[in-house]
Scaffold this active site. Structure first.
Site, PDB file in Angstrom:
ATOM      1  N   GLY A 118      39.268  -6.445 -24.738  1.00  0.00           N
ATOM      2  CA  GLY A 118      40.877  -6.491 -24.578  1.00  0.00           C
ATOM      3  C   GLY A 118      41.556  -5.999 -25.645  1.00  0.00           C
ATOM      4  O   GLY A 118      42.852  -5.960 -25.407  1.00  0.00           O
ATOM      5  N   ASN A 147      33.629  11.714 -24.739  1.00  0.00           N
ATOM      6  CA  ASN A 147      33.932  10.263 -24.840  1.00  0.00           C
ATOM      7  C   ASN A 147      34.033   9.576 -23.423  1.00  0.00           C
ATOM      8  O   ASN A 147      35.050   9.005 -23.152  1.00  0.00           O
ATOM      9  CB  ASN A 147      35.041  10.010 -25.764  1.00  0.00           C
ATOM     10  CG  ASN A 147      35.331   8.442 -26.231  1.00  0.00           C
ATOM     11  OD1 ASN A 147      34.548   7.739 -25.798  1.00  0.00           O
ATOM     12  ND2 ASN A 147      36.117   8.406 -27.232  1.00  0.00           N
ATOM     13  N   TYR A 154      40.401   4.639 -19.755  1.00  0.00           N
ATOM     14  CA  TYR A 154      41.779   5.066 -19.460  1.00  0.00           C
ATOM     15  C   TYR A 154      41.874   5.028 -17.730  1.00  0.00           C
ATOM     16  O   TYR A 154      43.190   5.000 -17.331  1.00  0.00           O
ATOM     17  CB  TYR A 154      42.042   6.196 -19.933  1.00  0.00           C
ATOM     18  CG  TYR A 154      42.150   6.303 -21.567  1.00  0.00           C
ATOM     19  CD1 TYR A 154      42.679   5.462 -22.279  1.00  0.00           C
ATOM     20  CD2 TYR A 154      41.457   7.282 -22.571  1.00  0.00           C
ATOM     21  CE1 TYR A 154      42.865   5.407 -23.515  1.00  0.00           C
ATOM     22  CE2 TYR A 154      41.403   7.448 -23.843  1.00  0.00           C
ATOM     23  CZ  TYR A 154      42.151   6.307 -24.493  1.00  0.00           C
ATOM     24  OH  TYR A 154      41.985   6.178 -25.774  1.00  0.00           O
TER      25      TYR A 154
END
Length: 184
Positions: A118, A147, A154
């Site tokens: 987190g 990546n 994301y």
């Protein structure tokens, strides 16, 4: 537990009180994160080429070109090397001719042993909070095509790939080409 040190507009050794603790923040701490992985050798090259003073001036002066949010863990959770500063987000404000104020997150880095806990989400959330507080309408950033873990992270946060949806390409002009372009 992760503590986020707020947006830093500090001299390299200035102390910041946060969450009833005092943290000493300096550029070396920020850069030490990058020494952990070989994929960021370009930054180490910049340092080796005596750009450290430029980075210090650009990020920790009265009118910084960039800002940093740092994640720190309590002393009892420090790394085996003794680090308590375990991640950072480097960002700057920009402007979109279509959307107005925006923020650009140049780096989001969390030490490998703290990933999946987190910390990255907390750092990115803090940058988003700063963006909204400044009246920004978008958070922009890039991610390397190799990546996949970061891309998946994301996307899970509601971000989208503008390369695919809008067809933008990230372009750069530097060095001699930049010098040439600057000629009238």
């Amino acid at each position: 537990m992760v503590w986020l040190i707020g947006s830093l507009n500090l001299s390299p050794v200035q102390r910041l009180c946060f969450n009833e603790r005092v943290f000493s923040v300096n550029l070396t701490s920020v850069l030490s994160f990058r020494k952990k992985t070989e994929t960021f050798a370009y930054l180490l090259c910049l340092i080796a080429c005596n750009f450290l003073s430029d980075l210090e001036q650009d990020g920790f002066s009265k009118n910084p070109f960039f800002h940093v949010v740092i994640a720190e863990v309590p002393e009892q959770h420090r790394t085996k090397e003794g680090h308590t500063k375990i991640g950072y987000a480097l960002y700057f404000y920009s402007y979109s001719s279509w959307k107005g104020r925006s923020i650009y997150m140049l780096d989001l880095y969390v030490m490998p042993e703290f990933r999946g806990k987190g910390v990255g989400k907390a750092l990115m959330s803090k940058v988003a909070q700063l963006a909204l507080a400044a009246g920004c309408h978008q958070l922009n950033f890039t991610v390397a095509d190799w990546n996949k873990p970061s891309m998946d992270f994301y996307l899970s946060q509601g971000c989208f790939d503008v390369t695919a949806s809008l067809g933008y390409h990230c372009m750069r002009c530097e060095g001699e080409a930049l010098e040439h372009l600057a000629q009238p």
